[in-house]
Design a protein around this motif. Structure first.
Motif, PDB file in Angstrom:
ATOM      1  N   ILE A  17       3.690   5.871  -2.774  1.00 51.85           N
ATOM      2  CA  ILE A  17       4.904   6.616  -3.129  1.00 51.85           C
ATOM      3  C   ILE A  17       5.055   6.692  -4.644  1.00 51.85           C
ATOM      4  N   TRP A  18       4.791   5.596  -5.301  1.00 52.60           N
ATOM      5  CA  TRP A  18       4.884   5.601  -6.760  1.00 52.60           C
ATOM      6  C   TRP A  18       3.913   6.613  -7.365  1.00 52.60           C
ATOM      7  N   ARG A  19       2.767   6.742  -6.725  1.00 51.48           N
ATOM      8  CA  ARG A  19       1.784   7.692  -7.246  1.00 51.48           C
ATOM      9  C   ARG A  19       2.337   9.117  -7.226  1.00 51.48           C
ATOM     10  N   LYS A  39       0.822  -1.217   0.000  1.00 49.82           N
ATOM     11  CA  LYS A  39       0.000   0.000   0.000  1.00 49.82           C
ATOM     12  C   LYS A  39       0.850   1.258   0.000  1.00 49.82           C
ATOM     13  N   VAL A  40       1.826   1.274   0.876  1.00 46.96           N
ATOM     14  CA  VAL A  40       2.673   2.454   1.005  1.00 46.96           C
ATOM     15  C   VAL A  40       3.546   2.649  -0.237  1.00 46.96           C
ATOM     16  N   THR A  41       4.088   1.551  -0.729  1.00 49.34           N
ATOM     17  CA  THR A  41       4.933   1.644  -1.921  1.00 49.34           C
ATOM     18  C   THR A  41       4.141   2.171  -3.112  1.00 49.34           C
ATOM     19  N   VAL A  77      -3.025   8.204   2.206  1.00 47.69           N
ATOM     20  CA  VAL A  77      -2.178   7.083   2.652  1.00 47.69           C
ATOM     21  C   VAL A  77      -0.918   7.617   3.322  1.00 47.69           C
ATOM     22  N   LEU A  78      -0.309   8.610   2.702  1.00 45.06           N
ATOM     23  CA  LEU A  78       0.873   9.227   3.283  1.00 45.06           C
ATOM     24  C   LEU A  78       0.523  10.593   3.854  1.00 45.06           C
TER      25      LEU A  78
END
Lengths: 114, 114
Positions: A103-105, A98-100, B42-43
DNA sequence: TGCTACATATAGTCTACCTATGGGAGAGAG
DNA sequence: CTCTCTCCCATAGGTAGACTATATGTAGCA
């Protein structure tokens, strides 16, 4: 300023759990070797990181340990995944994903508009 | 035990640099908002993390700052990427990609052979 | 009898994010 | 006009988690 091939904080448990899930009971030294080889030396797990982590994982009940003889006839502590550890692996993998993706987004310039 | 939506250590600089690279000069508050929205909450970048990070980025020469008026006519410090910052972004993105791929190689049981 | 590789373990350091806190300044409500 | 809300910046202190350095001990080999 050389590229440090240390593992990202927060991913160590997940990596160890996964190695045990895939390859069955292993000793610490073997786990470290396995991760290094699987990632072609990109990730290196230091012993000073791994053994304390394994201790904490024992306390948390994610793994159990058993003293045996290694292939080389040396005393070694073999770690096995518990059911709790398997659940933890699922949680951590899901969260990492989910977090990765989040970040890619941000860093991937995919042209998306509303 | 709620899912903490904190950002993974080591990725903050990269995220901030990328936002500035994509959207041009922005103030800190705006950068935080942008990241939160892009990742659909999310972040979340806390102010106590962001402002010290921006200070360090100034010292490192990755960004320059200029006091201006925001859209709401408030005093705000607008940060812009430097050439050095742009290079840093490339390095961090490349490294993030490399490490993330390595981790996937461990946790994703994709049968790939040479 | 050394020397190297295997195997575990602990202490101390360092990085980097978080929580908590504080303050100033513009805008709208009353 | 003043009160409050939101915007915007900033610092101090706490904490998590990986690293370096160090220590211990055994097996196999020359």
């Amino acid at each position: 300023m050389g590229e440090r091939t240390e593992i990202p904080p927060g991913t160590l448990y997940m990596l160890v759990l996964k190695v045990l899930a895939r390859s069955g009971p292993m000793h610490g030294y073997g786990i470290a070797q396995h991760i290094q080889q699987t990632t072609e030396e990109v990730l290196r797990v230091e012993e000073g990181s791994l053994y304390p982590a394994l201790q904490r994982m024992l306390v948390k009940g994610w793994v159990i340990a058993e003293w045996k003889r290694s292939d080389n006839n040396r005393r070694a502590r073999y770690y096995s995944l518990t059911a709790k550890g398997r659940r933890q692996l699922a949680v951590e993998t899901s969260n990492f994903s989910k977090v990765t993706n989040a970040i890619w987004r941000v860093i991937d310039p995919a042209p998306e508009d509303a």
